[in-house]
Design an enzyme around this catalytic site. Structure first.
Site, short mmCIF file in Angstrom:
data_model
loop_
_atom_site.label_atom_id
_atom_site.label_comp_id
_atom_site.label_asym_id
_atom_site.label_seq_id
_atom_site.Cartn_x
_atom_site.Cartn_y
_atom_site.Cartn_z
N LYS A 183 0.87 -1.04 -0.06
CA LYS A 183 0.10 -0.14 0.18
C LYS A 183 0.96 1.07 0.06
O LYS A 183 1.70 1.46 0.96
CB LYS A 183 -0.78 0.08 1.07
CG LYS A 183 -1.69 1.34 1.66
CD LYS A 183 -2.69 1.72 0.99
CE LYS A 183 -2.99 3.13 1.28
NZ LYS A 183 -2.30 4.40 0.96
N GLU A 259 9.88 1.15 10.46
CA GLU A 259 11.05 2.23 10.55
C GLU A 259 10.17 3.60 10.73
O GLU A 259 9.44 4.16 9.78
CB GLU A 259 11.74 2.19 8.88
CG GLU A 259 12.97 2.87 8.89
CD GLU A 259 12.81 4.23 8.61
OE1 GLU A 259 12.64 5.12 9.15
OE2 GLU A 259 12.79 4.43 7.11
N CYS A 293 13.41 10.85 7.41
CA CYS A 293 13.25 10.52 8.66
C CYS A 293 15.07 10.81 9.55
O CYS A 293 15.16 10.85 10.76
CB CYS A 293 12.97 9.07 9.05
SG CYS A 293 11.58 8.75 8.27
N GLU A 390 9.43 16.08 15.35
CA GLU A 390 10.05 16.01 13.96
C GLU A 390 9.65 17.25 13.31
O GLU A 390 8.52 17.45 13.11
CB GLU A 390 9.81 14.66 13.34
CG GLU A 390 10.59 14.08 12.35
CD GLU A 390 10.08 12.75 11.90
OE1 GLU A 390 9.17 12.25 12.16
OE2 GLU A 390 11.42 11.84 11.30
C1 SIN Z 1 13.76 7.86 5.43
O1 SIN Z 1 13.55 9.23 5.36
O2 SIN Z 1 13.37 7.12 6.03
C2 SIN Z 1 14.86 7.23 4.43
C3 SIN Z 1 16.17 7.88 4.24
C4 SIN Z 1 17.14 7.18 3.53
O3 SIN Z 1 16.92 5.84 3.30
O4 SIN Z 1 18.17 7.43 3.34
#
Ligand code: SIN
Length: 487
Positions: A183, A259, A293, A390
């Site tokens: 998805k 993640e 992230c 964040e």
């Molecule tokens: C992410 O922002 O989750 C991935 C970043 C990355 O794989 O470098």
């Protein structure tokens, strides 16, 4: 509706991909995919729900029965071909990505290569799934351990990396004999559908890679987390959503990989090469307009070099060109939505109200609601929301610390633990601080830490499991012990 100029128009798919067929929703509904730079509609995509999701899961279960019987080398050949096709179509895939996600074209090209690298890597690693022979427990017994594919994998992927977050889940799953029901984010389904088209061209049998597009995430998610045929659930996204999904998966005790969010600190010590530190902190802060992230969320700088760092950092950020990801010379593209810009503005306003100084930027740009100006904040304190939340936008808050102990304490003062970075020329400090940082990944004098060859993942509330590297297969395998007696 804008028409994308692709060399191969067949890569722009608007129907979902289930059991090797391109399908509309049962009720015929569609949803609009828009370009975050212009607000223009790029495509109307099939809006699937619970019933179609369950059919995809059933197809995946059937398809994997013969796929798992193939040799690792046979599966590897298909994945390798998938990789090659992604690179052959890199420019078209990048155009689709910039159109639906907004990131600058150079970054989209880079992401396509990054995404393809997972298919290549796991095509190879899939051939290296070994078991064990355990020393006899009694003279007449032999004990072995074998690894088997876990089963149907459900994957839910985010809009910030519309290609690579898919391949780093799907490639290891397919390499070891699993099937996938994906998805993709509703903002960026087109990259996912293009990947399905290329998987089909690569010779992947029907039912092994299903793409369920839709905006009713709860209806689709309920099936993916609740259907007992799904044995493994892999998610990249926010921590609050990840927690809900983990709870839903608990009802059928699925294996999960998460993640989740980050709050990455960049520690700049007085003994660092300051120019290198400025360039590095900028690199990790402004990648994808701050929407990753592992983007720097807090830059922590030692007192004695604080003013010099802020000055150099601000000077560089002032040169950035904000604009449409397709325009020549753009460094930073739009945020994904106007809601995202408004959230970033709230964080900046909160910091300023509590005493932060804006050295550059600080506002939504005249270019439009989705365009947030590259921003630097100085004189930060820990009561400001930017120290805890964040940011997911192009805002760099620069905090001050007085010694190593304080820097480590500040860095670890968060529920997140994905990536951290430090700049120092002192080798002893490198070891001490790397070991003390409560993070899954640490970059030392380096911020470009991602690659298919490394274990990507976090600790604490940033998640569980590792993607990429030799560890990236573990989450898709079951360990079975076989005891043979009477020998
Ligand atoms: C992410 O922002 O989750 C991935 C970043 C990355 O794989 O470098």
């Amino acid at each position: 509706m804008t028409t994308l100029q692709l060399k191969d128009a067949g890569l722009l798919k608007t129907q979902a991909y289930v059991n090797g067929e391109w399908l509309g929703a049962d009720n015929g509904n569609t949803f609009a995919v828009t370009n975050p730079s212009t607000g223009e509609v790029i495509a109307q995509v099939a809006d699937l729900g619970a019933a179609e999701t369950n059919r995809a899961i059933e197809a995946a279960e059937t398809a994997m029965q013969s796929w798992r019987q193939k040799t690792a080398k046979e599966r590897s050949a298909v994945l390798r071909k998938w990789h090659d096709l992604m690179l052959e179509n890199q420019e078209d895939l990048a155009i689709i990505m910039t159109a639906e996600q907004g990131k600058i074209l150079a970054e989209s090209r880079g992401e396509v290569a990054y995404g393809a690298s997972y298919a290549e890597w796991f095509a190879e690693e899939g051939k290296r799934v070994y078991g064990d022979v355990i020393p006899n427990t009694t003279a007449d017994r032999r004990s072995v351990v074998i690894k088997q594919p876990i089963g149907v994998v459900a994957a839910v992927t985010p809009w910030n990396f519309p290609n690579a977050m898919i391949t780093r889940k799907a490639a290891p799953a397919l390499a070891v004999g699993c099937s996938v029901v994906l998805k993709p984010a509703a903002e960026t389904p087109l990259s996912a559908l293009a990947l399905a088209e290329l998987a089909e061209r690569a010779g992947l049998p029907a039912g092994l890679f299903n793409v369920v597009t839709g905006i009713n995430a709860p209806a689709i998610g309920e099936q993916l987390t609740g259907n007992p045929l799904v044995k493994k659930f892999s998610f990249t996204g926010s921590t609050p959503v990840g927690k809900q999904l983990m709870a839903l998966c608990a009802t059928t005790v699925k294996r999960t990989s998460m993640e989740l969010g980050g709050n990455a600190p960049v520690l700049v010590f007085a003994d660092a090469d300051l120019d290198k530190a400025v360039a590095g902190a900028i690199g990790t802060k402004f990648r994808n307009a701050g929407q990753t992230c592992i983007c720097a969320n807090r830059i922590l700088v030692e007192d004695s070099v604080y003013d010099a760092f802020v000055e150099k950092f601000t000077a560089k950020v002032s040169e950035f060109v904000l604009g449409d990801g397709f325009a020549e010379g753009t460094h930073i593209g739009p945020l994904i939505t106007d809601k995202a810009s408004a959230k970033v503005q709230d964080l900046v306003d909160d910091a300023v109200a509590k005493g932060a100084a804006v050295t550059v930027g600080g506002q939504v740009d005249a270019l439009g609601e989705n365009f947030y100006q590259p921003t630097v904040l100085a004189n930060l304190s820990n009561d400001m929301r930017v120290s805890k939340e964040e940011i997911f936008g192009p805002v760099a808050p620069i905090f001050r610390f007085s010694d190593e102990a304080e820097a480590v304490k500040m860095a670890n003062d968060t529920e997140f633990g994905l990536a951290a970075y430090m700049f120092t020329e002192n080798m002893s400090r490198t070891w001490r601080v790397s070991e003390a940082l409560e993070y899954g990944m640490v970059g030392v004098n380096e911020v470009a830490i991602s690659s298919e060859m490394i274990p990507f993942g976090g600790v604490k509330e940033s998640g569980q499991g590792r993607e990429g590297s030799k560890y990236g297969l573990d989450d898709y395998l079951e360990t079975k012990y076989i005891c043979m007696g009477g020998i």
